[in-house]
Design an enzyme around this catalytic site. Structure first.
Site, PDB file in Angstrom:
ATOM      1  N   TRP A   1       0.822  -1.218   0.000  1.00 15.72           N
ATOM      2  CA  TRP A   1       0.000   0.000   0.000  1.00 15.72           C
ATOM      3  C   TRP A   1       0.851   1.260   0.000  1.00 15.72           C
ATOM      4  O   TRP A   1       0.340   2.359  -0.008  1.00 15.72           O
ATOM      5  CB  TRP A   1      -0.920   0.014   1.216  1.00 15.72           C
TER       6      TRP A   1
ATOM      7  N   GLU B   1      -5.182   0.658   6.439  1.00 14.04           N
ATOM      8  CA  GLU B   1      -5.098   1.314   7.740  1.00 14.04           C
ATOM      9  C   GLU B   1      -5.999   0.662   8.775  1.00 14.04           C
ATOM     10  O   GLU B   1      -5.641   0.559   9.944  1.00 14.04           O
ATOM     11  CB  GLU B   1      -5.427   2.803   7.618  1.00 14.04           C
TER      12      GLU B   1
ATOM     13  N   GLN C   1      -3.500  -1.413  15.568  1.00  9.06           N
ATOM     14  CA  GLN C   1      -3.020  -2.289  16.656  1.00  9.06           C
ATOM     15  C   GLN C   1      -2.546  -3.635  16.132  1.00  9.06           C
ATOM     16  O   GLN C   1      -2.682  -4.655  16.803  1.00  9.06           O
ATOM     17  CB  GLN C   1      -4.135  -2.495  17.688  1.00  9.06           C
ATOM     18  N   THR C   2      -2.037  -3.641  14.919  1.00  8.14           N
ATOM     19  CA  THR C   2      -1.645  -4.888  14.282  1.00  8.14           C
ATOM     20  C   THR C   2      -0.338  -4.690  13.530  1.00  8.14           C
ATOM     21  O   THR C   2      -0.168  -3.697  12.836  1.00  8.14           O
ATOM     22  CB  THR C   2      -2.742  -5.342  13.288  1.00  8.14           C
TER      23      THR C   2
ATOM     24  N   LEU D   1      -7.752 -12.352  12.884  1.00 12.00           N
ATOM     25  CA  LEU D   1      -7.023 -11.086  12.953  1.00 12.00           C
ATOM     26  C   LEU D   1      -7.319 -10.321  14.242  1.00 12.00           C
ATOM     27  O   LEU D   1      -6.528  -9.483  14.667  1.00 12.00           O
ATOM     28  CB  LEU D   1      -7.361 -10.220  11.732  1.00 12.00           C
TER      29      LEU D   1
ATOM     30  N   TYR E   1      -6.132   8.955  13.893  1.00 10.07           N
ATOM     31  CA  TYR E   1      -4.989   8.401  13.177  1.00 10.07           C
ATOM     32  C   TYR E   1      -5.352   8.056  11.735  1.00 10.07           C
ATOM     33  O   TYR E   1      -4.694   8.481  10.777  1.00 10.07           O
ATOM     34  CB  TYR E   1      -4.415   7.151  13.876  1.00 10.07           C
TER      35      TYR E   1
ATOM     36  N   ASP F   1       0.538   7.653  15.684  1.00 10.15           N
ATOM     37  CA  ASP F   1       0.346   6.262  16.087  1.00 10.15           C
ATOM     38  C   ASP F   1       1.405   5.901  17.130  1.00 10.15           C
ATOM     39  O   ASP F   1       2.123   6.763  17.616  1.00 10.15           O
ATOM     40  CB  ASP F   1       0.441   5.343  14.867  1.00 10.15           C
TER      41      ASP F   1
ATOM     42  N   CYS G   1      19.078  13.763  19.907  1.00 10.77           N
ATOM     43  CA  CYS G   1      18.005  13.055  20.606  1.00 10.77           C
ATOM     44  C   CYS G   1      18.159  13.211  22.109  1.00 10.77           C
ATOM     45  O   CYS G   1      19.127  12.723  22.705  1.00 10.77           O
ATOM     46  CB  CYS G   1      18.022  11.574  20.222  1.00 10.77           C
TER      47      CYS G   1
ATOM     48  N   THR H   1      -5.088  -9.844  25.086  1.00  9.05           N
ATOM     49  CA  THR H   1      -4.385  -8.739  25.711  1.00  9.05           C
ATOM     50  C   THR H   1      -4.835  -8.538  27.154  1.00  9.05           C
ATOM     51  O   THR H   1      -4.012  -8.302  28.032  1.00  9.05           O
ATOM     52  CB  THR H   1      -4.583  -7.444  24.912  1.00  9.05           C
TER      53      THR H   1
END
Length: 348
Positions: A16, A29, A34-35, A72, A112, A130, A200, A296
DNA sequence: AATCCGGGGCA
DNA sequence: TGCCCAGGATT
């Protein structure tokens, strides 16, 4: 710096990337919420293969789409995917909206995803925020405001908008996420190869591994699922979950959920069947070992109890009897497909 | 503001 | 085990 790194050192390839079709961007998207990219990739390809256009997705039966999504997780994404596809076909004649606020109004599209579509498809100056962006910004600027609080979300969203390259929003958003995924990683970040380390804040103060900060620690709920697999003349008893709970829309067998573990044996199973439903003609085929599934925020443990019935009971009206060859068309949660795969007599 | 929603990979 | 992942909806 990011743009230069992106140009010279970023070799992450994804189907993509550089895509301008908002349908494909939106689909990717949603799948990637979360994947991990590696996990979502096969699903994306499968969806594009089955539904090359949003019209084809919108016209597909719910259960067929949910079956494609099987395994998924976060299944509300799939339900919202269909809702939105159908709304776009009906309300927008199949043309994806461009406006950020309109994108936000779509089911399953939050800040997002709306920013991702607006920037990737239309090159509008909206910064994606994200997990990668939270991490890169909190480290680079050395900010320990917790990212899972409202002040944290506001702070990092504002910062992301400030640092966004307004001239090349699509490229910049792509760059910062790839950078977070491959260099500024959650664990064992590649600071040694990082072109930004001399600027940084976290690197200079030795705080890289303590950022970003999260406040909440999730606690895990323990549940026991005992699935009774009733078979009657080649048909299996299944039920579609529709409570407000995990696995909404997916199928399962007859479920007995308990708070504490049960010690099942032949005698107890037969007694339970008789006391509960007056069943006396059941043949106990097998009691599986204890299976586990780690979610989770829940740990599922349980067993599968396989039974053959010689007569069809008249209880459980809301359940369906499905022949074996139809069983594999139904979407099941991983806890169940995993068991079926290991027991070919039922599964295939 | 807090809670819920999957499944896989990795140290 | 605990943490994280191209987050969002609901209460």
């Amino acid at each position: 710096m990011l743009m230069k790194w992106h140009r010279l050192h970023n070799s992450r390839q994804m189907p993509w990337k550089g895509e301008k079709d908002p349908y494909k961007i939106w689909l990717s998207e949603i799948i990637l919420q979360q994947t991990r990219v590696e996990q979502g990739l096969a699903y994306y390809n499968r969806f594009i293969q089955h539904y090359p256009t949003i019209q084809q997705l919108a016209a597909a039966p719910d259960q067929e789409v949910l079956k494609l999504w099987e395994g998924l997780g976060y299944y509300s994404r799939c339900r919202n995917l269909l809702l939105t596809a159908r709304r776009i076909v009906k309300e927008y004649k199949g043309l994806f909206p461009r406006d950020y606020e309109t994108l936000l109004s779509l089911k399953g599209v939050g800040p997002y995803t709306a920013a991702a579509i607006a920037s990737f498809a239309y090159n509008q100056p909206y910064a994606v925020v994200d997990g990668n962006v939270f991490r890169v910004l909190s480290r680079f600027f050395g900010l320990d405001t917790a990212i899972d609080t409202l002040p944290g979300k506001k702070l990092f969203t504002g910062l992301a908008d400030e640092v966004l390259d307004k001239q090349y929003p699509a490229l910049f958003n792509q760059a910062i996420m790839d950078f977070g995924a491959t260099v500024c990683k959650p664990m064992a970040p590649a600071c040694i190869d990082c072109p930004a380390r001399k600027d940084c804040a976290a690197f200079l103060t030795g705080n890289v591994n303590r950022l970003p900060v999260k406040e909440k620690t999730l606690q895990r709920k323990h549940r026991w699922f005992y699935y009774f697999i009733f078979e009657h003349r080649g048909n299996w008893l299944v039920n579609q979950r529709n409570q407000r709970d995990i696995w909404q829309g997916l199928f399962e067998f007859y479920l007995l959920e308990t708070e504490a573990a049960c010690e099942w044996n032949d005698k107890k199973v037969m007694e339970w069947l008789h006391d509960q439903y007056g069943i006396a003609d059941a043949l106990l085929v097998n009691i599986s070992s204890v299976q586990t599934q780690q979610l989770t925020h829940q740990q599922i443990r349980g067993q599968f109890i396989e039974l053959k019935l010689s007569s069809k009971p008249d209880f459980l009206k809301s359940y369906q009897w499905q022949p074996k060859n139809r069983l594999k068309e139904l979407p099941f949660p991983r806890f169940i497909t995993q068991f079926l795969e290991e027991h070919a007599s039922i599964g295939s």
